[in-house]
Design a protein around this motif. Structure first.
Motif, PDB file in Angstrom:
ATOM      1  N   ASP A 311       0.858  -1.204   0.000  1.00  0.00           N
ATOM      2  CA  ASP A 311       0.000   0.000   0.000  1.00  0.00           C
ATOM      3  C   ASP A 311       0.888   1.246   0.000  1.00  0.00           C
ATOM      4  O   ASP A 311       0.638   2.203  -0.734  1.00  0.00           O
ATOM      5  CB  ASP A 311      -0.879   0.073   1.263  1.00  0.00           C
ATOM      6  CG  ASP A 311      -1.875  -1.070   1.392  1.00  0.00           C
ATOM      7  OD1 ASP A 311      -2.112  -1.762   0.394  1.00  0.00           O
ATOM      8  OD2 ASP A 311      -2.409  -1.258   2.506  1.00  0.00           O
ATOM      9  N   VAL A 312       1.912   1.217   0.858  1.00  0.00           N
ATOM     10  CA  VAL A 312       2.827   2.377   0.953  1.00  0.00           C
ATOM     11  C   VAL A 312       3.469   2.632  -0.416  1.00  0.00           C
ATOM     12  O   VAL A 312       3.472   3.760  -0.918  1.00  0.00           O
ATOM     13  CB  VAL A 312       3.932   2.104   2.019  1.00  0.00           C
ATOM     14  CG1 VAL A 312       5.039   3.157   1.938  1.00  0.00           C
ATOM     15  CG2 VAL A 312       3.326   2.074   3.419  1.00  0.00           C
ATOM     16  N   ALA A 313       3.993   1.569  -1.021  1.00  0.00           N
ATOM     17  CA  ALA A 313       4.677   1.735  -2.322  1.00  0.00           C
ATOM     18  C   ALA A 313       3.714   2.292  -3.363  1.00  0.00           C
ATOM     19  O   ALA A 313       4.079   3.172  -4.161  1.00  0.00           O
ATOM     20  CB  ALA A 313       5.243   0.386  -2.784  1.00  0.00           C
ATOM     21  N   ALA A 314       2.464   1.812  -3.348  1.00  0.00           N
ATOM     22  CA  ALA A 314       1.501   2.240  -4.369  1.00  0.00           C
ATOM     23  C   ALA A 314       1.088   3.697  -4.166  1.00  0.00           C
ATOM     24  O   ALA A 314       1.031   4.468  -5.128  1.00  0.00           O
ATOM     25  CB  ALA A 314       0.270   1.332  -4.346  1.00  0.00           C
ATOM     26  N   ILE A 315       0.823   4.093  -2.915  1.00  0.00           N
ATOM     27  CA  ILE A 315       0.375   5.484  -2.706  1.00  0.00           C
ATOM     28  C   ILE A 315       1.530   6.445  -3.022  1.00  0.00           C
ATOM     29  O   ILE A 315       1.312   7.522  -3.593  1.00  0.00           O
ATOM     30  CB  ILE A 315      -0.221   5.710  -1.285  1.00  0.00           C
ATOM     31  CG1 ILE A 315      -0.948   7.067  -1.191  1.00  0.00           C
ATOM     32  CG2 ILE A 315       0.790   5.654  -0.180  1.00  0.00           C
ATOM     33  CD1 ILE A 315      -2.251   7.147  -1.892  1.00  0.00           C
ATOM     34  N   VAL A 316       2.747   6.043  -2.704  1.00  0.00           N
ATOM     35  CA  VAL A 316       3.901   6.913  -3.016  1.00  0.00           C
ATOM     36  C   VAL A 316       4.045   7.047  -4.539  1.00  0.00           C
ATOM     37  O   VAL A 316       4.266   8.136  -5.065  1.00  0.00           O
ATOM     38  CB  VAL A 316       5.193   6.363  -2.361  1.00  0.00           C
ATOM     39  CG1 VAL A 316       6.411   7.141  -2.843  1.00  0.00           C
ATOM     40  CG2 VAL A 316       5.095   6.458  -0.845  1.00  0.00           C
ATOM     41  N   ASP A 317       3.869   5.935  -5.253  1.00  0.00           N
ATOM     42  CA  ASP A 317       3.919   5.977  -6.727  1.00  0.00           C
ATOM     43  C   ASP A 317       2.842   6.913  -7.278  1.00  0.00           C
ATOM     44  O   ASP A 317       3.098   7.733  -8.150  1.00  0.00           O
ATOM     45  CB  ASP A 317       3.649   4.570  -7.285  1.00  0.00           C
ATOM     46  CG  ASP A 317       4.828   4.043  -8.084  1.00  0.00           C
ATOM     47  OD1 ASP A 317       5.963   4.436  -7.761  1.00  0.00           O
ATOM     48  OD2 ASP A 317       4.606   3.229  -9.014  1.00  0.00           O
ATOM     49  N   CYS A 318       1.620   6.749  -6.752  1.00  0.00           N
ATOM     50  CA  CYS A 318       0.500   7.572  -7.239  1.00  0.00           C
ATOM     51  C   CYS A 318       0.779   9.049  -6.974  1.00  0.00           C
ATOM     52  O   CYS A 318       0.561   9.904  -7.842  1.00  0.00           O
ATOM     53  CB  CYS A 318      -0.815   7.169  -6.573  1.00  0.00           C
ATOM     54  SG  CYS A 318      -1.393   5.539  -7.048  1.00  0.00           S
ATOM     55  N   ILE A 319       1.273   9.349  -5.772  1.00  0.00           N
ATOM     56  CA  ILE A 319       1.558  10.748  -5.413  1.00  0.00           C
ATOM     57  C   ILE A 319       2.658  11.302  -6.314  1.00  0.00           C
ATOM     58  O   ILE A 319       2.554  12.410  -6.852  1.00  0.00           O
ATOM     59  CB  ILE A 319       1.964  10.860  -3.915  1.00  0.00           C
ATOM     60  CG1 ILE A 319       0.745  10.584  -3.032  1.00  0.00           C
ATOM     61  CG2 ILE A 319       2.566  12.222  -3.604  1.00  0.00           C
ATOM     62  CD1 ILE A 319       1.055  10.440  -1.544  1.00  0.00           C
TER      63      ILE A 319
END
Ligand SMILES: Cc1cc2nc3c(=O)[nH]c(=O)nc-3n(C[C@H](O)[C@H](O)[C@H](O)COP(=O)(O)OP(=O)(O)OC[C@H]3O[C@@H](n4cnc5c(N)ncnc54)[C@H](O)[C@@H]3O)c2cc1C
Length: 417
Positions: A311-319
């Motif tokens: 989840d952390v990796a995905a939200i950072v990517d999205c941001i």
């Protein structure tokens, strides 16, 4: 922008909230982490005496974040996993060599991982850690979010932000404040955890043994010791916790057998009630759920933290990709439509992985917990098939290592900037 305005406010500075703040660092945003429990307090619920098996994708993330050398120095590699069914025929085993990897995962004591992560967080510029402090209210509007924070001295502070991230665990109050319901079902089991000294060298093997009461995991940790996660029924948990050390070790030994010789020197024990929880949505206006606030799993497959890290990796990517803060963190220029689109992208991306892990973990508990004859037969065939059918183990191992599906940059070991 006032001093109390942040680009991102993270509710909860446990394993996932702290990791998110560290992962966001290269983006140069103004971030606040609000954590309810003081650092090093015995009551810290995230960085406690449990041991966590870090998957390969989590390893890659910490590598990309520059933290892995400090974490690996405090961890023990798993070179093979041995799965068996107490009193039954057949067992399975997965090997690192066979998967062409140095280790299938690494075991670290949460408190030790916590020290590494919190030291790194305290050294970060641009991140305010507000601790001990509790988020007691929020306001969400398309133009921005506000978190009301209760400080230890009894005073109250308002933090305005462009995005509020709930990382406040399975009983997330912020999730409720966001108006998101979580489906919860109790397993009627507790996980009793601790560590002990096995007579024989555990030799970097992680054991998962399915017993009548539930799964029992014995993991290699530092100094020749073994960490255990022993699932016992809810009705029996109090009795098991009250046993003196010799009686406790005798019962545990009876469940595990003598593959590692006699057990001795059991350390402090703790018990956790096991609940499956799944948030019905992952986002609300200007806000998002990550980690256990989004999903709480049975520890049977050692996946909860690893899933949260994805989840952390995905939200950072999205941001990073959405360039919401194009004019830099000083300008509060986060366009409401761009934030909403970014959150929608995150929710779509994460839903499949989270649902798959919930189903997989829950299915494993039910399959191996069942006393019904057809299921017992099936699982024995399954476990043998697991070892004999080409490719099956490889697919399972890739999921266990967190390498299946579309992976965000950090999960591939690629720095976000
Ligand atoms: C026995 C057991 C063994 C496990 N083993 C593994 C394993 O081997 N591998 C694995 O991947 N996972 C494992 N897990 C799962 C893993 O521990 C969790 O997924 C992980 O701890 C979740 O982290 P989190 O930060 O989301 O939530 P939490 O750890 O619950 O942290 C939440 C934080 O938020 C703070 N907080 C709460 N409310 C507020 C508020 N209102 N304001 C401010 N702060 C607040 C809390 O103080 C806490 O620090 C295991 C779980 C158990 C129970």
């Amino acid at each position: 922008m006032s001093n109390n305005h942040y680009n991102i406010v993270i509710a909860g500075g446990g394993m996932i909230g702290t990791s998110l703040a560290l992962a966001l660092a290269p983006l140069g945003l103004r971030v606040a982490v609000v954590e309810a429990i003081p650092r090093k307090a015995a009551a810290q619920p995230s960085f406690d005496d449990r041991s966590t098996a870090l998957s390969r994708s989590t390893q890659r993330m910490f590598e990309a974040m520059g933290l892995w050398p400090r974490i690996v120095a405090a961890s023990t590699p798993i070179r093979s996993i041995h799965v068996s069914d107490r009193g039954r025929f057949g067992f399975s085993h997965i090997d690192a060599d066979e998967q062409n990897v140095e280790a299938l995962g690494y075991v670290v004591i949460n408190r030790v991982l916590g020290a590494v992560l919190q030291d790194a967080l305290d050294a970060l510029e641009g991140v305010d850690v507000i601790r001990p402090a509790r988020i007691s209210g929020i306001e969400l509007a398309p133009e921005g979010a506000t978190a009301v924070v209760d400080l230890a001295d009894g005073s109250r502070q308002s933090l305005a932000c462009d995005l509020l991230v709930a990382a406040d665990g399975a009983n997330s109050a912020v999730r409720e404040m966001m108006g998101i319901t979580a489906q919860k079902s109790r397993y009627g089991q507790h996980a009793v955890i601790g560590n002990l000294l096995p007579e024989k060298d555990i030799d970097n093997v992680a054991y998962e043994r399915f017993t009548e009461q539930g799964p029992l995991a014995v993991l290699p940790v530092a100094d020749g010791r073994a960490g255990f996660v022993w699932t016992v029924s809810e009705d029996d948990a109090e009795r098991v916790m009250a046993l003196d050390d010799p009686a406790f070790l005798a019962e545990l030994q009876q469940q595990f057998g003598f593959r590692l010789g006699a057990f001795s020197k059991v350390g402090k024990r703790a018990a956790y009630p096991l609940v499956l929880s799944k948030a019905l949505r992952l986002t609300a206006t200007r806000s998002v759920l990550i980690g256990n606030s989004a999903h709480g799993l049975h520890p049977v497959s050692a996946q909860g933290f690893n899933l949260g890290m994805r989840d952390v990796a995905a939200i950072v990517d999205c941001i990073a990709d959405a360039s919401i803060w194009g004019r830099g963190p000083e300008a509060s220029d986060a366009d409401p439509a761009a934030v909403a689109a970014m959150l929608e992208q995150y929710a779509q991306w994460r839903r499949a992985d989270q649902e798959k892990l919930v189903r997989f973990t829950d299915g494993l508990v039910k399959l191996f917990g069942s006393k019904r004859r057809p299921l017992r037969t099936l699982r024995n065939i399954g476990m043998l098939g697991f070892d004999l059918v080409p490719g099956v183990r490889s697919i399972f191992a890739r999921h266990t290592m967190g390498l299946a599906g579309r992976l965000p940059r950090l999960s591939r070991g690629v720095p976000v900037k």
